[in-house]
Motif scaffolding. Structure first.
Motif, PDB file in Angstrom:
ATOM      1  N   HIS A 183       0.831  -1.206   0.000  1.00 45.65           N
ATOM      2  CA  HIS A 183       0.000   0.000   0.000  1.00 45.65           C
ATOM      3  C   HIS A 183       0.865   1.255   0.000  1.00 45.65           C
ATOM      4  N   ASP A 184       1.971   1.231   0.713  1.00 44.10           N
ATOM      5  CA  ASP A 184       2.889   2.373   0.717  1.00 44.10           C
ATOM      6  C   ASP A 184       3.612   2.493  -0.625  1.00 44.10           C
ATOM      7  N   VAL A 185       4.028   1.362  -1.180  1.00 43.80           N
ATOM      8  CA  VAL A 185       4.660   1.378  -2.504  1.00 43.80           C
ATOM      9  C   VAL A 185       3.708   1.975  -3.528  1.00 43.80           C
ATOM     10  N   ALA A 186       2.454   1.551  -3.498  1.00 45.00           N
ATOM     11  CA  ALA A 186       1.470   2.025  -4.474  1.00 45.00           C
ATOM     12  C   ALA A 186       1.329   3.541  -4.434  1.00 45.00           C
ATOM     13  N   ARG A 187       1.434   4.108  -3.246  1.00 41.24           N
ATOM     14  CA  ARG A 187       1.299   5.565  -3.128  1.00 41.24           C
ATOM     15  C   ARG A 187       2.482   6.299  -3.753  1.00 41.24           C
TER      16      ARG A 187
ATOM     17  N   VAL B 155       4.638   6.846 -17.122  1.00 42.40           N
ATOM     18  CA  VAL B 155       5.942   7.168 -16.517  1.00 42.40           C
ATOM     19  C   VAL B 155       6.611   5.899 -16.007  1.00 42.40           C
ATOM     20  N   LEU B 156       5.833   5.037 -15.356  1.00 37.72           N
ATOM     21  CA  LEU B 156       6.395   3.783 -14.859  1.00 37.72           C
ATOM     22  C   LEU B 156       6.897   2.919 -16.005  1.00 37.72           C
ATOM     23  N   ARG B 157       6.151   2.875 -17.076  1.00 35.32           N
ATOM     24  CA  ARG B 157       6.549   2.085 -18.241  1.00 35.32           C
ATOM     25  C   ARG B 157       7.900   2.559 -18.787  1.00 35.32           C
ATOM     26  N   GLU B 158       8.056   3.857 -18.943  1.00 38.36           N
ATOM     27  CA  GLU B 158       9.315   4.384 -19.468  1.00 38.36           C
ATOM     28  C   GLU B 158      10.461   4.136 -18.501  1.00 38.36           C
ATOM     29  N   HIS B 159      10.188   4.226 -17.217  1.00 35.55           N
ATOM     30  CA  HIS B 159      11.242   3.963 -16.230  1.00 35.55           C
ATOM     31  C   HIS B 159      11.690   2.507 -16.302  1.00 35.55           C
TER      32      HIS B 159
ATOM     33  N   GLY C  38       7.569  -7.895   1.281  1.00 28.76           N
ATOM     34  CA  GLY C  38       8.768  -7.702   0.471  1.00 28.76           C
ATOM     35  C   GLY C  38       8.656  -6.586  -0.541  1.00 28.76           C
ATOM     36  N   ALA C  39       7.554  -5.843  -0.543  1.00 27.56           N
ATOM     37  CA  ALA C  39       7.331  -4.829  -1.569  1.00 27.56           C
ATOM     38  C   ALA C  39       8.375  -3.716  -1.524  1.00 27.56           C
ATOM     39  N   GLY C  40       8.752  -3.284  -0.326  1.00 24.63           N
ATOM     40  CA  GLY C  40       9.744  -2.215  -0.227  1.00 24.63           C
ATOM     41  C   GLY C  40      11.066  -2.604  -0.848  1.00 24.63           C
TER      42      GLY C  40
ATOM     43  N   LEU D 178      11.675   1.386  -8.219  1.00 23.90           N
ATOM     44  CA  LEU D 178      10.472   1.963  -8.808  1.00 23.90           C
ATOM     45  C   LEU D 178       9.906   3.049  -7.901  1.00 23.90           C
ATOM     46  N   VAL D 179      10.207   2.953  -6.612  1.00 23.55           N
ATOM     47  CA  VAL D 179       9.800   3.983  -5.654  1.00 23.55           C
ATOM     48  C   VAL D 179      10.772   5.157  -5.715  1.00 23.55           C
ATOM     49  N   ASP D 180      12.066   4.870  -5.637  1.00 21.28           N
ATOM     50  CA  ASP D 180      13.092   5.906  -5.809  1.00 21.28           C
ATOM     51  C   ASP D 180      13.606   5.790  -7.236  1.00 21.28           C
ATOM     52  N   ARG D 181      13.080   6.631  -8.095  1.00 22.37           N
ATOM     53  CA  ARG D 181      13.394   6.545  -9.517  1.00 22.37           C
ATOM     54  C   ARG D 181      14.504   7.508  -9.926  1.00 22.37           C
ATOM     55  N   SER D 182      15.278   7.976  -8.976  1.00 21.69           N
ATOM     56  CA  SER D 182      16.348   8.916  -9.273  1.00 21.69           C
ATOM     57  C   SER D 182      17.519   8.217  -9.950  1.00 21.69           C
TER      58      SER D 182
END
Length: 221
Positions: free
Chosen positions: A4-8, A15-19, A150-152, A158-162
């Motif tokens: 749930h936190d990852v989803a947020r 954008v996710l697709r390109e990443h 294990g999501a984190g 994908l969460v930190d996309r830097s």
């Protein structure tokens, strides 16, 4: 960080697709031999969908299906207390609310073991018309840590996309310096050039990567 936190923290689908595509290109450059790569992208996974995936070689993995319907994300942490092997099936709530349009992916043989057990501890989805990512109502294990499914861990890049996050990860994983400017170039989805390829890996030429690039669907100059 449960799902749930990852989803947020996930961006909109495009954008996710390109990443995900950029992650696959960077690893193709850094590791021309596919055996050690973790991230991949298949633009033509099926006639109607593309697939981004991650496998760490130790039993942990994720898959993201991109289609006209939206995006379906499933992750599997083999050491999670929410492993389907602990409950003889997916943990209650993880797949129960997956929309009908994504049910074929929840039951996809490629995302299951040889006996048909879905390999999933975390799942989120977003239909094309949705304005946010969704996940099921889950009663997490009482004694679980802050990352019970294990999501984190699975979706950290994908969460930190830097560019800096990828550089740190790649330098640790491949044990070589990774050119930050090259990473930024790819993360901005600019066409891949000979100069960028050489900056990231001096032993590889753009011509060596044409098959991978075609599979990924990434632009070249």
């Amino acid at each position: 960080m449960p799902i749930h936190d990852v989803a947020r923290h996930l961006p909109e689908i495009a954008v996710l697709r390109e990443h995900c595509r950029s992650l696959a290109v960077l690893e193709a450059v850094l590791s021309p031999g596919r055996g050690s790569r973790r991230h991949s992208f298949d633009e033509h996974w099926s006639g109607t969908a593309s697939l981004a995936s991650m496998r760490n070689g130790a039993g942990d993995e994720y898959s993201i299906v991109f289609s006209a319907a939206g995006a379906y994300v499933r992750g599997f942490d083999h050491e999670s207390p929410m492993s389907p092997y602990a409950e003889d099936g997916p943990w209650p709530g993880v797949l129960d609310e997956v929309p009908e349009v994504f049910r074929p992916y929840a039951e996809e043989p490629a995302f299951s073991d040889e006996d048909g057990m879905p390999l999933v501890t975390a799942c989120t989805w977003r239909e094309a018309a949705d304005d946010h990512w969704k996940a099921g109502m889950i009663d997490f294990p009482d004694a679980a840590t802050g990352d019970p499914d294990g999501a984190g861990y699975l979706f950290q890049l994908l969460v930190d996309r830097s560019s800096e996050a990828f550089q740190r990860w790649a330098e640790d994983y491949y044990e070589v310096p990774v050119d930050l400017a090259g990473v930024r170039h790819v993360f901005s989805s600019q066409p891949l050039t000979e100069e960028v390829v050489r900056a990231l890996n001096s032993e590889v030429a753009l011509a060596d990567l044409l098959k991978d690039i075609a599979e990924i669907g990434y632009p070249t100059s």
